[in-house]
Write an enzyme that holds these catalytic residues in place. Structure first.
Site, PDB file in Angstrom:
ATOM      1  N   LYS A 186       0.960  -1.158   0.117  1.00  0.00           N
ATOM      2  CA  LYS A 186      -0.059   0.090   0.002  1.00  0.00           C
ATOM      3  C   LYS A 186       0.738   1.414  -0.091  1.00  0.00           C
ATOM      4  CE  LYS A 186      -3.873  -2.160  -0.236  1.00  0.00           C
ATOM      5  NZ  LYS A 186      -4.152  -3.357   0.547  1.00  0.00           N
TER       6      LYS A 186
HETATM    7  C1  LIG Z   1      -5.523  -4.239   0.624  1.00  0.00           C
HETATM    8  C2  LIG Z   1      -6.935  -3.982   0.642  1.00  0.00           C
HETATM    9  C3  LIG Z   1      -7.820  -4.376   1.775  1.00  0.00           C
HETATM   10  C4  LIG Z   1      -7.147  -5.185   2.860  1.00  0.00           C
HETATM   11  O1  LIG Z   1      -6.258  -4.621   3.516  1.00  0.00           O
HETATM   12  P1  LIG Z   1      -5.401  -5.549   4.354  1.00  0.00           P
HETATM   13  O2  LIG Z   1      -4.654  -4.423   5.473  1.00  0.00           O
HETATM   14  O3  LIG Z   1      -4.434  -6.448   3.784  1.00  0.00           O
HETATM   15  O4  LIG Z   1      -6.316  -6.180   5.147  1.00  0.00           O
HETATM   16  C5  LIG Z   1      -9.144  -4.058   1.710  1.00  0.00           C
HETATM   17  N1  LIG Z   1      -9.790  -3.381   0.961  1.00  0.00           N
HETATM   18  C6  LIG Z   1      -8.930  -2.916  -0.436  1.00  0.00           C
HETATM   19  C7  LIG Z   1      -9.776  -2.210  -1.427  1.00  0.00           C
HETATM   20  C8  LIG Z   1      -7.687  -3.511  -0.428  1.00  0.00           C
HETATM   21  O5  LIG Z   1      -6.802  -3.082  -1.650  1.00  0.00           O
END
Ligand SMILES: *Cc1c(COP(=O)(O)O)cnc(C)c1O
Length: 381
Positions: A186
């Site tokens: 992210k």
């Molecule tokens: C990555 C992601 C999540 C989940 O995030 P985590 O921290 O891995 O649980 C939720 N929604 C979207 C759109 C994502 O890309």
């Protein structure tokens, strides 16, 4: 192509000396789990976002789960969301015995189409989980007005959108509960991690309790000098806290986030300029704004087979990805909620040609140029 040519992975994190020293500091000071660094990280997030409360958690999935719980939904209630999202958005709804009611996207923004929301609302609809796809904010004005008319809670899946601005304010200031992800790929990371932002004091208090088994009062202090051995389980919570080792990374990532976003925007601009010269590719972020955090750089192939394209890119040592396989096309969603192919034509049309290109601060302009040249070679052959 020479075999020595370097691989451009789909993603590389930007971890510097500061993050490394801070993690080592945690290890040397014997405080490994949730403690002073988590608290400092939460304060830094509150300041950055301009919100009253940030509750850190071990993932955005946990953030979505707890947000739905504190919204007071009952089994059988319906929650509206976008089909073009990750498993976490839909699964957390399904986990609670709620029904994910998917609403097709606007193909221009790749976000939920507000014009289609109203007709999906029933007396059982209680919340909307708004995904800010790629870090480009959904139409919150429109969605908020619909939500207010029908008394719906707005939970934002801002996994892509930390640092994104909407109406001049950071995402986190518009809805009731906003969920962020600090997963490795992210815009900023703690390895794994997440957070919820809210301006509601009571809800914040309950969230802090729910992330530590529903235990009353600063449960994380139990092993500190001023801590007490005594605790009470007030409700049945989860083990969802972040650790100080993770917060050590986050404390420095948050300081760099705006510069990460600027770099993404520079690279995306170069992609836009160069890719617009190639026929057969649609560029959803052609006219992106400096308010958009640009977590992704998606392109849509108009007449080239997507799977073939990804394979050829990999052969040319370029990593790509797809965000996302629409929820309703997965076996679980077909089986549990009777979704089928054809339900969301705009999403399916986009998905057919959808590819995410590498985009991260560690990329150079040369890397972008190589990606573009490779695409040109593949598509025009
Ligand atoms: C990555 C992601 C999540 C989940 O995030 P985590 O921290 O891995 O649980 C939720 N929604 C979207 C759109 C994502 O890309």
């Amino acid at each position: 192509m020479s075999s020595k040519e370097k691989f451009i992975p789909y993603f590389l994190p930007s971890i510097g000396k500061d993050e490394i020293f801070e993690v080592v500091d945690s290890l040397k000071n014997n405080w490994l789990t949730m403690g002073p660094k988590v608290i400092a990280f939460e304060k830094a997030l509150e300041d950055y976002l301009g919100v009253k409360h940030v509750i850190t958690l071990n993932s955005c999935t946990a953030a979505l789960h707890l947000s739905l719980i504190v919204s007071g939904l009952k089994i059988g209630d319906e929650v509206i969301t976008s089909p073009l999202t990750f498993a976490a958005t839909g699964n957390t709804i399904a986990h609670l015995g709620l029904k994910p009611v998917l609403v097709d996207i606007n193909p221009e923004t790749l976000n939920i189409d507000p014009k289609r929301i109203e007709s999906a609302i029933t007396p059982k609809t209680k919340a909307i989980v708004v995904v800010h796809y790629g870090g480009k904010s959904a139409d919150l004005n429109e969605i908020t007005s619909i939500a207010n008319n029908h008394n719906l809670t707005i939970i934002e899946d801002a996994a892509h959108a930390i640092g994104t601005l909407y109406n001049g304010k950071k995402i986190g200031n518009h809805g009731n509960l906003t969920c962020y992800s600090f997963y490795a790929t992210k815009n900023m990371t703690t390895g794994e991690g997440g957070a919820i932002a809210t301006n509601n004091d009571e809800i914040a208090k309950r969230l802090r309790k729910l992330r530590l088994h529903g235990i009353s009062k600063d449960a994380w202090k139990r092993y500190q000098k001023e801590g007490s051995w005594y605790y009470e389980i007030e409700e049945c919570g989860w083990k969802y806290n972040l650790t100080d080792i993770q917060a050590a990374i986050g404390l420095h990532q948050i300081k760099k986030l705006d510069s990460f976003i600027r770099k993404r925007q520079e690279l995306a601009k170069l992609y836009n300029t160069e890719l617009s010269k190639i026929k057969g590719i649609k560029l959803p972020y052609q006219n992106f704004s400096l308010d958009d955090s640009l977590h992704l750089y998606p392109i849509i192939l108009e007449n080239y087979n997507r799977d073939q394209f990804i394979k050829k890119m990999a052969e040319s040592k370029i990593g790509t990805s797809v965000h996302f396989i629409p929820l309703h096309l997965h076996p679980f969603y077909k089986k549990a909620f009777k979704y089928k192919e054809g339900n969301f034509p705009e999403t399916e049309k986009i998905f057919k040609g959808l590819v995410s290109l590498p985009l991260y601060p560690k990329m150079s302009k040369k890397d972008v140029e190589k990606v573009v040249k490779t695409i040109k070679d593949i598509i025009s052959n």
